[in-house]
Enzyme design. Sequence first.
Site, PDB file in Angstrom:
ATOM      1  N   ARG A  27       0.811  -1.214   0.000  1.00 29.09           N
ATOM      2  CA  ARG A  27       0.000   0.000   0.000  1.00 29.09           C
ATOM      3  C   ARG A  27       0.850   1.272   0.000  1.00 29.09           C
ATOM      4  O   ARG A  27       0.323   2.386  -0.026  1.00 29.09           O
ATOM      5  CB  ARG A  27      -0.912   0.013   1.229  1.00 29.09           C
ATOM      6  CG  ARG A  27      -1.835  -1.174   1.309  1.00 29.09           C
ATOM      7  CD  ARG A  27      -2.617  -1.134   2.589  1.00 29.09           C
ATOM      8  NE  ARG A  27      -3.589  -0.072   2.569  1.00 29.09           N
ATOM      9  CZ  ARG A  27      -4.822  -0.175   2.125  1.00 29.09           C
ATOM     10  NH1 ARG A  27      -5.252  -1.330   1.662  1.00 29.09           N
ATOM     11  NH2 ARG A  27      -5.635   0.845   2.141  1.00 29.09           N
ATOM     12  N   GLU A 481      -2.840  -3.445 -21.755  1.00 26.80           N
ATOM     13  CA  GLU A 481      -2.454  -4.140 -20.513  1.00 26.80           C
ATOM     14  C   GLU A 481      -0.971  -4.553 -20.557  1.00 26.80           C
ATOM     15  O   GLU A 481      -0.250  -4.401 -19.568  1.00 26.80           O
ATOM     16  CB  GLU A 481      -3.377  -5.359 -20.312  1.00 26.80           C
ATOM     17  CG  GLU A 481      -3.079  -6.233 -19.111  1.00 26.80           C
ATOM     18  CD  GLU A 481      -3.162  -5.521 -17.769  1.00 26.80           C
ATOM     19  OE1 GLU A 481      -3.578  -4.354 -17.706  1.00 26.80           O
ATOM     20  OE2 GLU A 481      -2.756  -6.140 -16.764  1.00 26.80           O
ATOM     21  N   LYS A 485       1.746  -3.259 -17.887  1.00 20.06           N
ATOM     22  CA  LYS A 485       2.556  -4.170 -17.048  1.00 20.06           C
ATOM     23  C   LYS A 485       4.030  -3.830 -17.183  1.00 20.06           C
ATOM     24  O   LYS A 485       4.753  -3.751 -16.206  1.00 20.06           O
ATOM     25  CB  LYS A 485       2.349  -5.643 -17.452  1.00 20.06           C
ATOM     26  CG  LYS A 485       1.067  -6.295 -17.041  1.00 20.06           C
ATOM     27  CD  LYS A 485       0.880  -6.520 -15.569  1.00 20.06           C
ATOM     28  CE  LYS A 485       0.202  -5.376 -14.891  1.00 20.06           C
ATOM     29  NZ  LYS A 485      -1.214  -5.313 -14.858  1.00 20.06           N
ATOM     30  N   HIS A 504      -2.377   6.326 -37.986  1.00 22.82           N
ATOM     31  CA  HIS A 504      -2.876   7.705 -37.891  1.00 22.82           C
ATOM     32  C   HIS A 504      -1.990   8.561 -36.986  1.00 22.82           C
ATOM     33  O   HIS A 504      -2.488   9.423 -36.270  1.00 22.82           O
ATOM     34  CB  HIS A 504      -4.324   7.706 -37.398  1.00 22.82           C
ATOM     35  CG  HIS A 504      -5.253   6.998 -38.334  1.00 22.82           C
ATOM     36  ND1 HIS A 504      -5.659   7.543 -39.529  1.00 22.82           N
ATOM     37  CD2 HIS A 504      -5.801   5.760 -38.278  1.00 22.82           C
ATOM     38  CE1 HIS A 504      -6.445   6.692 -40.160  1.00 22.82           C
ATOM     39  NE2 HIS A 504      -6.538   5.584 -39.425  1.00 22.82           N
ATOM     40  N   LYS A 603      -0.698  -0.424  -4.153  1.00 25.36           N
ATOM     41  CA  LYS A 603      -1.667  -1.341  -4.735  1.00 25.36           C
ATOM     42  C   LYS A 603      -3.108  -0.817  -4.639  1.00 25.36           C
ATOM     43  O   LYS A 603      -3.872  -0.915  -5.576  1.00 25.36           O
ATOM     44  CB  LYS A 603      -1.568  -2.704  -4.060  1.00 25.36           C
ATOM     45  CG  LYS A 603      -2.505  -3.703  -4.678  1.00 25.36           C
ATOM     46  CD  LYS A 603      -1.862  -5.016  -4.910  1.00 25.36           C
ATOM     47  CE  LYS A 603      -2.734  -5.917  -5.725  1.00 25.36           C
ATOM     48  NZ  LYS A 603      -2.477  -5.787  -7.160  1.00 25.36           N
TER      49      LYS A 603
END
Length: 608
Positions: A27, A481, A485, A504, A603
């Site tokens: 945390r 994703e 990561k 583009h 987290k």
Amino acid sequence: MCGIVGYIGNKFVDSVLVVGLERLEYRGYDSAGIATISSGELFVCKKKGKLKALNDCLKEAGLGGNIGIGHTRWATHGEPSEINAHPHTDCKNEIAVVHNGIIENYQTLKEDLVARGHFFKSETDTEVIPHLIEENISEGLETAVRKAVAKIKGSFSICVISESEPDKIITAKFGSPLVIGLGKNENFIASDVTAILPHTKQVIVLNDGEIGIVSEEKITVTTPWGDTINKEVETVSWKAEDIEKGNYQFFMQKEIFEQPKIIETVISKKVTAGNIITLEEMNLSNNYLAKVKRIIIQACGTSWHAGLIGKYWLEKYAHIHTEVDVSSEYRYRNPIAEGDTLMLAISQSGETADTLAGIREGKSKFIKVLSIVNVVKSTIARESDGIIPIMAGPEIGVASTKAFTAQLTALYLFALQLGKLNYTISDTEAKNKLEGLIEIPKIMNAVLKRQDEIIKLSEKYYQKKNFIFLGRGINYPNALEGALKLKEISYIHSTGYPAGEFKHGPIALICEDTPVICLAPKDELYIKMISNIEEVKARKGKIISIATQGDTRIQSLSEDVFFIPECHEDISPIVTVLPLQLLAYHIAVKLGFDVDKPRNLAKSVTVE
Ligand code: F6R
């Protein structure tokens, strides 16, 4: 963010607190500290950096006592430093406070306190709390804490100890998560259950506005005004070994390898004989679900990527118009939501502040909220009308892996369920799709067994400065994703794009030195993807493909290929993400980074 713990009992207080903080380090890990009371005196020990620094200082200090509080910090106000580390104390160093969250009106409170003669040591918002408590401590600790929290605006949870009453910890939850763990002649407090799991599985989950008075023998929970609340004691289903690393070097690696088993469990619990999908905690009637005309998915980060994939399934199988938003945008764009709209919130932790705010926004418009969560006792789970638990077990690595594939499985089952209810998918089609899903754990295991191939790729590419990830259709979100990561744990710049959009503008980035990871399984957009790969190759891009076994065409276009076994094309994202997770992991290990605790991150993002 930040993790807080508290302990009162007969064990060595500093070791109980440190073990708890180790579990909460995900945390935040900018600094750590603990405070104890021994022989009537308050002791504080705090250090900048990860817990190891605190541990070294604790060995020298040799703190005693049977009561203490601890903190691991993710800095919001004030740089990471020893002075700004928690616990914070009052002017006389008799009251200590640890805090998770943000105090929005701290500047005004601080100016008033300073004007009244208080002396501040740190730059934190937290320090106003011990000084506010100090002002009323003569009325007793409990009353002083009540009066202090009544003045604070923001989202926070706290633990407080004081020399004046060394037999109790006062704890309060106003936004940030908090649980109290019950022991025999001892009690625990923590930001989440993983910190106290080695000691107890019996917990009381505090709701917003609740204050706990915790002594060795007794726990009382009250309203802010002091009225006692009868709280249910709940039993946590997670096991202590779920929070051990086992033989793996990092939790992230363990969690990547746990995925096939988790998906198998989700399927076995939610798909019963005769291919019946049972999502019982959903708490929404078939009658209601059949009337849903629009779905709003809102989530953050990796959970948002899962939502982007879920949209394909919901629109394809259930023919329900689905929008996907990042929560921090959704909550502020004055979204339109009517009675036939269902909100799907996706969150591993169940505590993400933006996602929670999105839920509250939805509920204020009287729409139902269904949440896909891992932590079932979380605030998001409790504030939703129903949940789909993903049953991934505690995810400790800061980079989310197993929660992602478990979220995808839950979304897939939900989309099939809605499709059946809406008669937009026949029973036979649903049965075929479920059979395809049941094969997935086996396919995942086959991919993970070939970790060595990914290690070789990581050795070849780990020194590159930029990576590009491309995908189309249902595999486009996995390009995002894969890039997330890699960047979050290896600090290498990486970006994900829908392959058709690449020309583009971003194609200007291509040069010989830039690896381009192309997700190109055999699906309905395969040919289109091949054209996009040709465009990159024509500009001398180095192509690394994730492709279906036996695809010789893609091999001729690519510098390297990682083959995945054939699987039903709609569920290929559950498989194609595995090599991306492993590649990010092994590149970060090769670069020597602390994979489970990447810099600047935490987290559970409980601040806006
Ligand atoms: C990335 C990651 C984050 C989380 C995001 C949402 O690896 O872990 O992007 O996905 O912070 O968290 P939850 O799912 O707990 O709401």
